[in-house]
Design a protein around this motif. Structure first.
Motif, mmCIF file in Angstrom:
data_model
loop_
_atom_site.group_PDB
_atom_site.id
_atom_site.type_symbol
_atom_site.label_atom_id
_atom_site.label_comp_id
_atom_site.label_asym_id
_atom_site.label_seq_id
_atom_site.Cartn_x
_atom_site.Cartn_y
_atom_site.Cartn_z
ATOM 1 N N THR A 1 -31.666 -17.131 2.841
ATOM 2 C CA THR A 1 -32.383 -16.027 3.470
ATOM 3 C C THR A 1 -31.381 -15.026 3.999
ATOM 4 O O THR A 1 -30.171 -15.252 3.973
ATOM 5 N N CYS A 2 -31.893 -13.934 4.520
ATOM 6 C CA CYS A 2 -31.003 -12.904 5.064
ATOM 7 C C CYS A 2 -30.271 -13.394 6.304
ATOM 8 O O CYS A 2 -29.280 -12.796 6.719
ATOM 9 N N LEU A 3 -30.733 -14.477 6.912
ATOM 10 C CA LEU A 3 -30.150 -14.948 8.170
ATOM 11 C C LEU A 3 -29.242 -16.166 7.998
ATOM 12 O O LEU A 3 -28.632 -16.603 8.967
ATOM 13 N N ASN A 4 -29.156 -16.719 6.789
ATOM 14 C CA ASN A 4 -28.333 -17.929 6.652
ATOM 15 C C ASN A 4 -27.434 -17.923 5.427
ATOM 16 O O ASN A 4 -27.015 -18.971 4.961
ATOM 17 N N SER A 5 -27.115 -16.731 4.924
ATOM 18 C CA SER A 5 -26.399 -16.704 3.643
ATOM 19 C C SER A 5 -25.205 -15.758 3.624
ATOM 20 O O SER A 5 -24.774 -15.351 2.554
ATOM 21 N N ALA A 6 -24.663 -15.402 4.789
ATOM 22 C CA ALA A 6 -23.615 -14.373 4.827
ATOM 23 C C ALA A 6 -22.372 -14.839 5.570
ATOM 24 O O ALA A 6 -22.414 -15.774 6.374
ATOM 25 N N ASP A 7 -21.248 -14.185 5.276
ATOM 26 C CA ASP A 7 -20.060 -14.224 6.108
ATOM 27 C C ASP A 7 -19.989 -12.881 6.819
ATOM 28 O O ASP A 7 -19.844 -11.839 6.172
ATOM 29 N N ILE A 8 -20.111 -12.899 8.147
ATOM 30 C CA ILE A 8 -20.171 -11.653 8.926
ATOM 31 C C ILE A 8 -18.874 -11.480 9.710
ATOM 32 O O ILE A 8 -18.529 -12.339 10.535
ATOM 33 N N GLY A 9 -18.185 -10.393 9.447
ATOM 34 C CA GLY A 9 -16.953 -10.100 10.163
ATOM 35 C C GLY A 9 -17.124 -8.913 11.098
ATOM 36 O O GLY A 9 -17.465 -7.810 10.649
ATOM 37 N N PHE A 10 -16.953 -9.149 12.392
ATOM 38 C CA PHE A 10 -17.021 -8.057 13.372
ATOM 39 C C PHE A 10 -15.624 -7.461 13.551
ATOM 40 O O PHE A 10 -14.641 -8.196 13.768
ATOM 41 N N VAL A 11 -15.538 -6.147 13.444
ATOM 42 C CA VAL A 11 -14.283 -5.421 13.663
ATOM 43 C C VAL A 11 -14.479 -4.565 14.917
ATOM 44 O O VAL A 11 -15.242 -3.604 14.905
ATOM 45 N N ILE A 12 -13.797 -4.960 16.020
ATOM 46 C CA ILE A 12 -14.126 -4.442 17.359
ATOM 47 C C ILE A 12 -12.994 -3.547 17.869
ATOM 48 O O ILE A 12 -11.828 -3.970 17.937
ATOM 49 N N ASP A 13 -13.358 -2.344 18.242
ATOM 50 C CA ASP A 13 -12.409 -1.385 18.817
ATOM 51 C C ASP A 13 -12.053 -1.824 20.245
ATOM 52 O O ASP A 13 -12.926 -1.888 21.111
ATOM 53 N N GLY A 14 -10.757 -2.119 20.475
ATOM 54 C CA GLY A 14 -10.286 -2.497 21.808
ATOM 55 C C GLY A 14 -9.376 -1.447 22.412
ATOM 56 O O GLY A 14 -8.514 -1.779 23.238
ATOM 57 N N PHE B 1 -28.673 -14.983 13.682
ATOM 58 C CA PHE B 1 -28.381 -15.655 12.411
ATOM 59 C C PHE B 1 -28.370 -17.175 12.563
ATOM 60 O O PHE B 1 -28.139 -17.699 13.649
ATOM 61 N N GLU B 2 -28.612 -17.861 11.433
ATOM 62 C CA GLU B 2 -28.503 -19.313 11.374
ATOM 63 C C GLU B 2 -27.050 -19.640 11.048
ATOM 64 O O GLU B 2 -26.593 -19.390 9.925
ATOM 65 N N ILE B 3 -26.336 -20.172 12.005
ATOM 66 C CA ILE B 3 -24.884 -20.342 11.867
ATOM 67 C C ILE B 3 -24.527 -21.809 11.644
ATOM 68 O O ILE B 3 -24.938 -22.678 12.414
ATOM 69 N N SER B 4 -23.796 -22.070 10.578
ATOM 70 C CA SER B 4 -23.232 -23.399 10.304
ATOM 71 C C SER B 4 -22.196 -23.227 9.211
ATOM 72 O O SER B 4 -22.018 -22.127 8.667
ATOM 73 N N ASP B 5 -21.532 -24.310 8.830
ATOM 74 C CA ASP B 5 -20.516 -24.191 7.779
ATOM 75 C C ASP B 5 -21.120 -23.945 6.407
ATOM 76 O O ASP B 5 -20.427 -23.494 5.498
ATOM 77 N N LEU C 1 -20.559 -9.219 5.027
ATOM 78 C CA LEU C 1 -21.001 -8.133 5.904
ATOM 79 C C LEU C 1 -19.907 -7.815 6.919
ATOM 80 O O LEU C 1 -19.448 -8.708 7.630
ATOM 81 N N MET C 2 -19.492 -6.540 6.982
ATOM 82 C CA MET C 2 -18.566 -6.096 8.011
ATOM 83 C C MET C 2 -19.330 -5.193 8.977
ATOM 84 O O MET C 2 -19.987 -4.237 8.539
ATOM 85 N N ILE C 3 -19.276 -5.530 10.272
ATOM 86 C CA ILE C 3 -19.921 -4.687 11.294
ATOM 87 C C ILE C 3 -18.816 -4.166 12.207
ATOM 88 O O ILE C 3 -18.222 -4.921 12.980
ATOM 89 N N GLU D 1 -32.340 -5.101 2.911
ATOM 90 C CA GLU D 1 -31.401 -4.971 1.791
ATOM 91 C C GLU D 1 -31.284 -6.287 1.024
ATOM 92 O O GLU D 1 -31.268 -6.311 -0.208
ATOM 93 N N PHE D 2 -31.224 -7.396 1.762
ATOM 94 C CA PHE D 2 -31.121 -8.716 1.119
ATOM 95 C C PHE D 2 -32.337 -9.004 0.255
ATOM 96 O O PHE D 2 -32.228 -9.445 -0.888
ATOM 97 N N ASN D 3 -33.524 -8.768 0.800
ATOM 98 C CA ASN D 3 -34.762 -9.106 0.093
ATOM 99 C C ASN D 3 -35.013 -8.219 -1.117
ATOM 100 O O ASN D 3 -35.821 -8.561 -1.981
ATOM 101 N N SER D 4 -34.343 -7.069 -1.181
ATOM 102 C CA SER D 4 -34.536 -6.164 -2.310
ATOM 103 C C SER D 4 -33.612 -6.495 -3.479
ATOM 104 O O SER D 4 -33.741 -5.927 -4.561
#
Length: 607
Positions: free
Chosen positions: A418-431, A454-458, A525-527, A600-603
């Motif tokens: 699903t859209c909530l359990n199938s991604a690698d999400i990388g946050f890029v944070i301005d410090g 999100f559903e988070i696991s390995d 996904l990069m946020i 976007e995932f479901n499309s």
């Protein structure tokens, strides 16, 4: 003389009165006897459909064994008249599988019939039917006369064959050979349609056509069966396996609005017999299963699972995108290749792997098993939900209903992509220094709020984070934490760095340090969150991210440059770039970003 005449008259009158009283008493006795005569309840077979019986209301006796899936039932509580009368009685709970008497009442046709699993019977869905019926306990209603023999829509009754008569028409049960004198049924097999009223020919032909179900909407899954066609299984056991598949196809209620099913056979190499879009109803699917022939060879189940992961669940093969993907693997004994790695890739692609093993290795055969404990290494979760072991092929049918129930329990299909359990999400944070300590904590809260969705696991969604100024720092990678609680705690511990704003360099760093280690079948996904214009060029790093398949969301705050956000963001920029005029308003964008990610995932096709 006169006295004699009077005496004779008195005697005649007395005799007449005695005869009159005796007659009245005899009639009363006869009436009592007639009332005491037992009502004869007609016996029918399990396969008798309500539409074949013309009587609008009747009591019948059902035999034992009507729970069998071959006696089709359509609907819940109110049943289409194409249903088995006795099968519907078991489904409704009025009878158990031992049989008994029921009251049946015809009602109007419905615009739709909902299938359900109840009391060991899987009823099917149906869009509409011309006539319905309901069943209840066999308690006769006052003032209602129930027939002792049923009237059918053809001269040959589908009830017991012994009840068929080819002798001349009998106008009442008193004239019929062997009839009970109290049965006032006026049984006329030669003129049954005339007795019940004329039934138009086209209406009878409508009843004889089996309706095609749209499928059970409560079980909307895309299902692949991987059947064992290796030489070791033998022809007899292969036939048992095919019958099991046919029974599954019937029990599932296949249709475009419900479950779809395809079959892959494996031996040395796997091959698809038919995919999800080939047969879209249970009847056609069962016919196709009958035609499957055994391939022979080794039992390379691992190769078959890899084949299914790469080829089966595609849009071209009928995969519907929003439906859970399920693969059921049947194994005679044990596989002749390894399944762990192939199954891991399948799970990470969102495929729910079920294993049914039959007649496993005995002690002196265990040396030949390449991968001990292969089932637990292969299935979606090692909690017993995804695996069945059967001691003998003759007991395989006992897994039918439990398997159907589990496959249709979409809430428990933990590996569904699903859209909530199938991604690698990388946050890029301005410090950078312009953010400040307080606002930096607000940014981290925003990151935590997004991660919490999100559903988070390995094997589900994984989260990593980079902080940047002039320089970059990996706060934690995708493989660092495998639970939501650990990720949220890690986000909370990130320390504010302070410095300049080199966003372009940060994107390049994230590609190398985070997404280089992303799993090949994961969405990337990069946020990126920034509060100002970058000191370096963002165009080339952003283009590199897009070319590598990283979907980039750019979130700007306060002094961020709108045109720069649009360059960073994946096309179309309106769906991937956001601007908040104040850090305190960041929280408002969480639901919108999540919604866009899922839309976007479901499309997109699954694979």
């Amino acid at each position: 003389m006169g006295t004699v005449v009077l005496t004779m008259k008195a005697s005649v009158i007395e005799m007449f009165l005695v005869l009159l009283v005796t007659g009245i008493h005899s009639n009363k006795e006869m009436t009592k006897k007639i009332k005491r005569l037992k009502f004869n309840v007609p016996q029918i077979n399990c396969d008798v459909k309500a539409g074949k019986i013309i009587n609008p209301e009747f009591i019948v006796k059902c035999p034992a064994g009507c729970q069998d899936p071959k006696y089709h039932v359509y609907g819940t509580d109110v049943y289409a008249s194409y249903s088995s009368v006795c099968g519907a009685a078991v489904h409704s709970g009025v009878l158990d599988n031992s049989g008994g008497k029921i009251l049946v009442r015809k009602v109007a046709g419905q615009s739709g019939y909902k299938g359900s699993y109840s009391n060991g019977v899987q009823s099917l869905s149906l869009p509409r039917w011309r006539e319905s019926f309901i069943v209840s306990e066999s308690k006769p209603q006052k003032g209602v006369t129930y027939p002792s023999a049923l009237t059918y829509s053809s001269s040959k009754s589908p009830a017991a064959k012994a009840d068929l008569w080819s002798t001349p028409t009998y106008t009442s049960s008193q004239n019929r050979p062997g009839a009970n004198p109290g049965e006032m049924d006026f049984w006329k097999p030669g003129s049954v349609l005339l007795d019940a009223g004329f039934v138009p020919k086209e209406e009878l032909s409508t009843q004889s056509l089996e309706p095609v179900s749209l499928g059970d909407p409560n079980c909307k899954v895309d299902l692949s069966f991987l059947i064992d066609g290796s030489s070791s299984i033998g022809k007899r056991r292969f036939r048992i396996q095919k019958q099991f598949l046919a029974d599954i196809a019937q029990a599932l209620d296949i249709g475009p609005a419900g479950p779809l099913m395809g079959v892959v056979q494996y031996g040395d190499n796997p091959a698809t017999h038919f995919n999800l879009r080939t047969h879209t109803n249970s009847r056609d699917l069962k016919t196709a299963i009958e035609k499957i022939t055994q391939r022979g060879g080794l039992a390379n189940a691992g190769r078959a699972i890899s084949f299914v992961t790469k080829n089966f669940f595609s849009k071209a093969n009928g995969n519907r995108g929003g439906s859970p993907n399920v693969a059921v693997v049947l194994v005679d004994g044990w596989p002749t290749d390894k399944v762990e790695e192939a199954s891991r890739l399948a799970r990470e692609s969102g495929i729910n792997i079920f294993f049914i093993t039959i007649e496993g290795a005995v002690e002196n055969e265990k040396q030949y098993v390449l991968e001990p404990n292969f089932v637990n290494k292969a299935v979606c979760r090692t909690n017993g939900f995804y695996s069945f072991h059967v001691q003998s092929w003759f007991g395989l049918h006992k897994t039918l209903q439990p398997l159907v129930k589990r496959v249709c329990d979409t809430e428990r299909l933990a590996c569904s992509k699903t859209c909530l359990n199938s991604a690698d999400i990388g946050f890029v944070i301005d410090g950078s220094s312009s953010v400040g300590t307080g606002n930096f904590r607000t940014v981290l809260q925003f990151v935590a709020n997004l991660s919490r969705e999100f559903e988070i696991s390995d094997t589900d969604t994984r989260v990593g984070a980079v902080q940047y100024t002039y320089e970059q720092r990996l706060e934690f990678g995708f493989d660092k934490y495998s639970s939501k609680a650990d990720v949220l705690n890690a986000i909370k511990r990130v320390g504010y760095w302070s410095g300049g704003t080199s966003t372009g360099a940060a994107i390049s760093y994230a590609l190398e340090q985070l997404f280089q280690k992303s799993k090949p079948n994961k969405r990337k996904l990069m946020i990126l969150i920034t509060d100002g214009r970058s000191y370096d060029d963002v165009r080339i790093p952003a283009l590199a991210a897009h070319l590598k398949g990283v979907i980039t969301y750019a979130v700007g705050v306060a002094w961020a440059a709108q045109e720069e956000l649009e360059v960073i963001a994946t096309h179309p920029a309106r769906d991937h770039s956001f601007f908040a005029d104040d850090f305190d308003n960041l929280y408002q964008y969480v639901p919108r970003i999540i919604r866009n990610i899922c839309t976007e995932f479901n499309s997109q096709p699954r694979n």
